[in-house]
Motif scaffolding. Structure first.
Motif, PDB file in Angstrom:
ATOM      1  N   LEU A 115     -76.248  53.717   2.229  1.00 37.55           N
ATOM      2  CA  LEU A 115     -76.055  52.709   1.322  1.00 37.55           C
ATOM      3  C   LEU A 115     -75.004  51.811   1.720  1.00 37.55           C
ATOM      4  O   LEU A 115     -74.949  50.562   1.664  1.00 37.55           O
ATOM      5  N   SER A 116     -74.148  52.406   2.802  1.00 44.25           N
ATOM      6  CA  SER A 116     -73.165  51.358   3.444  1.00 44.25           C
ATOM      7  C   SER A 116     -73.724  50.386   4.407  1.00 44.25           C
ATOM      8  O   SER A 116     -73.035  49.170   4.690  1.00 44.25           O
ATOM      9  N   ILE A 117     -75.107  50.613   4.897  1.00 43.73           N
ATOM     10  CA  ILE A 117     -75.378  49.468   5.582  1.00 43.73           C
ATOM     11  C   ILE A 117     -76.688  49.057   5.420  1.00 43.73           C
ATOM     12  O   ILE A 117     -77.126  48.001   6.061  1.00 43.73           O
ATOM     13  N   ILE A 118     -77.682  49.615   4.628  1.00 43.01           N
ATOM     14  CA  ILE A 118     -79.160  49.465   4.695  1.00 43.01           C
ATOM     15  C   ILE A 118     -79.185  48.006   3.989  1.00 43.01           C
ATOM     16  O   ILE A 118     -78.373  47.440   2.992  1.00 43.01           O
ATOM     17  N   VAL A 119     -80.248  47.307   4.428  1.00 48.36           N
ATOM     18  CA  VAL A 119     -80.514  45.975   3.826  1.00 48.36           C
ATOM     19  C   VAL A 119     -81.410  46.173   2.804  1.00 48.36           C
ATOM     20  O   VAL A 119     -82.575  46.175   2.859  1.00 48.36           O
ATOM     21  N   GLU A 120     -80.809  45.883   1.450  1.00 51.80           N
ATOM     22  CA  GLU A 120     -81.461  46.292   0.367  1.00 51.80           C
ATOM     23  C   GLU A 120     -80.841  45.419  -0.912  1.00 51.80           C
ATOM     24  O   GLU A 120     -79.612  45.332  -0.974  1.00 51.80           O
ATOM     25  N   ARG A 121     -81.621  44.513  -1.359  1.00 51.38           N
ATOM     26  CA  ARG A 121     -81.231  43.759  -2.359  1.00 51.38           C
ATOM     27  C   ARG A 121     -82.028  43.637  -3.544  1.00 51.38           C
ATOM     28  O   ARG A 121     -83.563  43.943  -3.479  1.00 51.38           O
ATOM     29  N   VAL A 144     -90.155  44.512   5.196  1.00 48.57           N
ATOM     30  CA  VAL A 144     -89.935  45.314   3.851  1.00 48.57           C
ATOM     31  C   VAL A 144     -90.831  46.547   3.892  1.00 48.57           C
ATOM     32  O   VAL A 144     -92.015  46.568   4.185  1.00 48.57           O
ATOM     33  N   LYS A 145     -90.169  47.572   3.798  1.00 47.57           N
ATOM     34  CA  LYS A 145     -90.818  48.833   3.552  1.00 47.57           C
ATOM     35  C   LYS A 145     -90.712  49.265   2.215  1.00 47.57           C
ATOM     36  O   LYS A 145     -91.683  50.308   1.936  1.00 47.57           O
ATOM     37  N   ARG A 146     -90.084  48.814   1.174  1.00 48.49           N
ATOM     38  CA  ARG A 146     -90.105  49.531  -0.105  1.00 48.49           C
ATOM     39  C   ARG A 146     -89.896  48.267  -1.027  1.00 48.49           C
ATOM     40  O   ARG A 146     -89.088  47.373  -0.673  1.00 48.49           O
ATOM     41  N   LEU A 147     -90.725  48.134  -2.182  1.00 44.53           N
ATOM     42  CA  LEU A 147     -90.749  47.096  -3.059  1.00 44.53           C
ATOM     43  C   LEU A 147     -90.536  47.876  -4.503  1.00 44.53           C
ATOM     44  O   LEU A 147     -91.604  48.678  -4.846  1.00 44.53           O
ATOM     45  N   ALA A 148     -89.469  47.962  -5.074  1.00 41.12           N
ATOM     46  CA  ALA A 148     -89.258  48.781  -6.403  1.00 41.12           C
ATOM     47  C   ALA A 148     -88.794  47.746  -7.707  1.00 41.12           C
ATOM     48  O   ALA A 148     -87.899  47.143  -7.378  1.00 41.12           O
ATOM     49  N   PHE A 149     -89.769  48.230  -8.743  1.00 39.16           N
ATOM     50  CA  PHE A 149     -89.143  47.561  -9.951  1.00 39.16           C
ATOM     51  C   PHE A 149     -88.105  48.578 -10.571  1.00 39.16           C
ATOM     52  O   PHE A 149     -88.529  49.520 -11.006  1.00 39.16           O
ATOM     53  N   THR A 150     -87.071  48.300 -10.835  1.00 40.61           N
ATOM     54  CA  THR A 150     -85.759  48.994 -11.083  1.00 40.61           C
ATOM     55  C   THR A 150     -85.252  48.712 -12.038  1.00 40.61           C
ATOM     56  O   THR A 150     -85.007  47.355 -12.694  1.00 40.61           O
ATOM     57  N   ALA A 151     -84.397  49.559 -13.110  1.00 39.26           N
ATOM     58  CA  ALA A 151     -83.721  49.245 -13.886  1.00 39.26           C
ATOM     59  C   ALA A 151     -82.362  48.569 -13.958  1.00 39.26           C
ATOM     60  O   ALA A 151     -81.955  47.992 -14.628  1.00 39.26           O
ATOM     61  N   LYS A 152     -81.920  49.320 -12.880  1.00 39.65           N
ATOM     62  CA  LYS A 152     -80.521  48.705 -12.105  1.00 39.65           C
ATOM     63  C   LYS A 152     -80.673  48.098 -10.712  1.00 39.65           C
ATOM     64  O   LYS A 152     -81.589  48.168 -10.207  1.00 39.65           O
ATOM     65  N   GLU A 153     -79.586  47.179 -10.557  1.00 42.68           N
ATOM     66  CA  GLU A 153     -79.495  46.742  -9.319  1.00 42.68           C
ATOM     67  C   GLU A 153     -79.053  47.968  -8.289  1.00 42.68           C
ATOM     68  O   GLU A 153     -78.717  48.852  -8.520  1.00 42.68           O
ATOM     69  N   THR A 154     -79.615  47.594  -7.024  1.00 43.67           N
ATOM     70  CA  THR A 154     -79.388  48.939  -5.798  1.00 43.67           C
ATOM     71  C   THR A 154     -77.834  49.068  -5.781  1.00 43.67           C
ATOM     72  O   THR A 154     -77.132  47.845  -5.978  1.00 43.67           O
ATOM     73  N   GLU A 155     -77.454  50.236  -5.436  1.00 48.19           N
ATOM     74  CA  GLU A 155     -76.009  50.466  -5.119  1.00 48.19           C
ATOM     75  C   GLU A 155     -75.870  50.127  -3.757  1.00 48.19           C
ATOM     76  O   GLU A 155     -74.626  50.493  -3.112  1.00 48.19           O
ATOM     77  N   SER A 173     -73.573  45.365  -3.813  1.00 50.22           N
ATOM     78  CA  SER A 173     -72.685  45.739  -4.793  1.00 50.22           C
ATOM     79  C   SER A 173     -71.243  45.133  -4.288  1.00 50.22           C
ATOM     80  O   SER A 173     -70.742  44.673  -5.242  1.00 50.22           O
ATOM     81  N   HIS A 174     -71.056  44.848  -2.871  1.00 47.05           N
ATOM     82  CA  HIS A 174     -69.986  44.229  -2.605  1.00 47.05           C
ATOM     83  C   HIS A 174     -70.114  43.301  -1.799  1.00 47.05           C
ATOM     84  O   HIS A 174     -69.046  42.077  -1.754  1.00 47.05           O
ATOM     85  N   GLY A 175     -71.090  43.152  -1.110  1.00 46.99           N
ATOM     86  CA  GLY A 175     -71.452  42.053  -0.243  1.00 46.99           C
ATOM     87  C   GLY A 175     -72.058  40.750  -0.928  1.00 46.99           C
ATOM     88  O   GLY A 175     -72.719  40.975  -2.059  1.00 46.99           O
ATOM     89  N   GLY A 223     -59.331  34.599  -1.287  1.00 46.03           N
ATOM     90  CA  GLY A 223     -58.491  35.771  -0.866  1.00 46.03           C
ATOM     91  C   GLY A 223     -59.016  37.027  -1.481  1.00 46.03           C
ATOM     92  O   GLY A 223     -58.218  38.157  -1.142  1.00 46.03           O
ATOM     93  N   GLY A 224     -59.834  37.219  -2.339  1.00 42.68           N
ATOM     94  CA  GLY A 224     -60.181  38.639  -2.809  1.00 42.68           C
ATOM     95  C   GLY A 224     -61.312  39.265  -2.141  1.00 42.68           C
ATOM     96  O   GLY A 224     -61.627  38.659  -1.023  1.00 42.68           O
ATOM     97  N   LYS A 225     -61.804  40.248  -2.837  1.00 38.43           N
ATOM     98  CA  LYS A 225     -62.748  41.056  -2.224  1.00 38.43           C
ATOM     99  C   LYS A 225     -63.879  41.146  -3.142  1.00 38.43           C
ATOM    100  O   LYS A 225     -63.724  40.943  -4.237  1.00 38.43           O
ATOM    101  N   GLY A 226     -65.070  41.155  -2.679  1.00 41.67           N
ATOM    102  CA  GLY A 226     -66.399  41.395  -3.368  1.00 41.67           C
ATOM    103  C   GLY A 226     -66.405  42.545  -4.196  1.00 41.67           C
ATOM    104  O   GLY A 226     -65.896  43.769  -3.742  1.00 41.67           O
ATOM    105  N   ASP A 227     -66.809  42.736  -5.330  1.00 43.37           N
ATOM    106  CA  ASP A 227     -67.091  43.750  -6.390  1.00 43.37           C
ATOM    107  C   ASP A 227     -68.125  43.462  -7.368  1.00 43.37           C
ATOM    108  O   ASP A 227     -68.547  42.206  -7.382  1.00 43.37           O
ATOM    109  N   PRO A 228     -68.787  44.537  -7.963  1.00 41.43           N
ATOM    110  CA  PRO A 228     -70.052  44.319  -8.660  1.00 41.43           C
ATOM    111  C   PRO A 228     -69.834  43.557  -9.756  1.00 41.43           C
ATOM    112  O   PRO A 228     -70.939  43.073 -10.372  1.00 41.43           O
ATOM    113  N   SER A 229     -68.476  43.223 -10.212  1.00 41.06           N
ATOM    114  CA  SER A 229     -68.446  42.589 -11.365  1.00 41.06           C
ATOM    115  C   SER A 229     -68.586  41.022 -11.290  1.00 41.06           C
ATOM    116  O   SER A 229     -68.766  40.111 -12.311  1.00 41.06           O
ATOM    117  N   GLN A 230     -68.638  40.548 -10.106  1.00 41.62           N
ATOM    118  CA  GLN A 230     -68.647  39.033  -9.724  1.00 41.62           C
ATOM    119  C   GLN A 230     -69.947  38.649  -9.386  1.00 41.62           C
ATOM    120  O   GLN A 230     -71.035  39.602  -9.210  1.00 41.62           O
TER     121      GLN A 230
END
Ligand code: MSS
Length: 366
Positions: free
Chosen positions: A161-167, A212-223, A228-230, A237-244
């Protein structure tokens, strides 16, 4: 100045004279290289890879490529061969990196200092995502997002999850999304995501998942961290987080390509001031050009074919310029009446720069 970096092997077929090689995975089109036609040739199109491109063996047998479709009534894997039987559509679309224009942020955010050239207008051919979903019994109730996963092989020993390209994009984007196998009329190159790419018209580059190797209809955003942060609009000056807010839909933008800022020898007299304009999810209604840094504006003429609301339009203003120095700017209005802003929205990642003033061009006419 240092000698320009050579093109890396996986894009050795590109036109080096048109490109600025920032790194092996970040290559930009020169402003002066954009032509007056609507479509950007593959040889000139920018490259951005968050992970190194996979091995070329994945395009050896393109039709055998598999994508797993999930979050539908009858989930299953489909080969590219099968997808080609299900439907076909072609969409012209602006592909633009979320960070295009980052180079104009005075705060110098980390990341590639793209100017205007992390963008192009390209034609994608593939099967509409909605057609695939219908064929598999329809989307499961409660699915709010369309989540695409890149097919890169991930390094061992790291949390995937720290590296996969999934949006994830809002499920509504399904109306226009494609699973595409051709770009500009030929099978998609490895560098641009072949054999199969998720195309989400109107959304920034990162949402258009290559291999693309997977296409999913999901209830939530990927983690996945890239979601989530990127690619978040964080305070300076701040950092990315899921609230933004996440970097997703593009908004109205334009810039002048000719004369280019580095142009030498612009001759006094009649000059064709040309550029591109697009509206993200909307078409372009109007483009104005200023010859005096934004004090006064004249309507430019839209040229070339209108390839639909996701494509860019070329524009031109014929101007009679006596010798002197000029700041040329362009300002687009989309079909919903949104006007390109003068200022960028400051944010830590340097995303979504649509400022007309940042994109203005200084030229000397002699
Ligand atoms: N996909 C995948 N799979 N991987 C990677 O890395 N990247 C992104 C997209 N997709 C990736 C993907 C980005 S980030 C971008 S821009 C894009 O892609 C680019 O494209 P090209 O074709 O041009 O290279 Mo920024 O927002």
């Amino acid at each position: 100045a240092a000698a320009p970096k050579p093109l890396p092997a996986y894009v050795a077929w590109k036109d080096p004279a048109s490109l600025i090689v920032h790194s092996a995975t970040t290559i930009e089109t020169k402003r002066a290289a954009f032509g007056s036609g609507v479509i950007t040739p593959a040889e000139q199109l920018y490259i951005r890879n968050n992970l190194p491109a996979p091995d070329a063996s994945i395009i050896a047998d393109r039709d055998a490529w598999e994508v797993s479709i999930e979050g539908v009534k009858a989930p299953r894997k489909l080969t590219l061969r099968e997808l080609k039987t299900m439907g076909v559509e072609t969409t012209a679309m602006v592909l633009q990196c979320s960070g295009n224009g980052r180079g104009y942020f005075p705060s110098k955010p980390s990341g590639t200092p793209w100017q205007v050239g992390a963008a192009g207008c390209v034609m994608w051919t593939g099967v509409p995502v909605r057609v695939v979903a219908e064929a598999l019994g329809g989307v499961t109730p409660g699915a709010a997002f369309l989540t695409g996963t890149g097919g890169e092989k991930l390094p061992d020993g790291l949390d995937p999850l720290s590296i996969i390209v999934e949006r994830s994009v809002p499920a509504a984007a399904m109306a226009d999304a494609l699973l595409a196998w051709e770009m500009n009329g030929v099978p998609i190159s490895l560098a641009h995501g072949g054999p199969l790419r998720l195309i989400v018209p109107g959304y920034t580059g990162v949402n258009n998942i290559k291999y693309v190797k997977r296409l999913a209809f999901t209830a939530k955003e990927t983690e996945a961290r890239i979601m989530s942060h990127g690619y978040r609009i964080s305070p300076p000056g701040g950092k990315g987080d899921p609230s933004q807010p996440s970097v997703q839909e593009m908004t109205v933008k334009s810039w002048i390509n000719s004369p280019a800022p580095e142009a030498i020898g612009v001759k006094a007299g009649l000059v064709q001031v040309q550029g591109v304009a697009f509206g993200g999810l909307n078409g372009v209604k109007r483009v104005e050009v200023s010859l005096d840094g934004g004090k006064t504006w004249s309507d430019a003429r839209l040229t070339g074919p209108d390839l639909g609301r996701f494509a860019w339009r070329q524009f031109v203003l014929a101007a009679n310029l006596p010798a002197g120095s000029y700041t040329l700017a362009s300002r687009a209005t989309d079909t919903a009446g949104n006007v390109q802003p003068e200022q960028r929205l400051e944010n830590a990642g340097g995303y979504n720069n649509t400022s007309w003033s940042d994109h203005a061009v200084k030229v000397m006419v002699a």
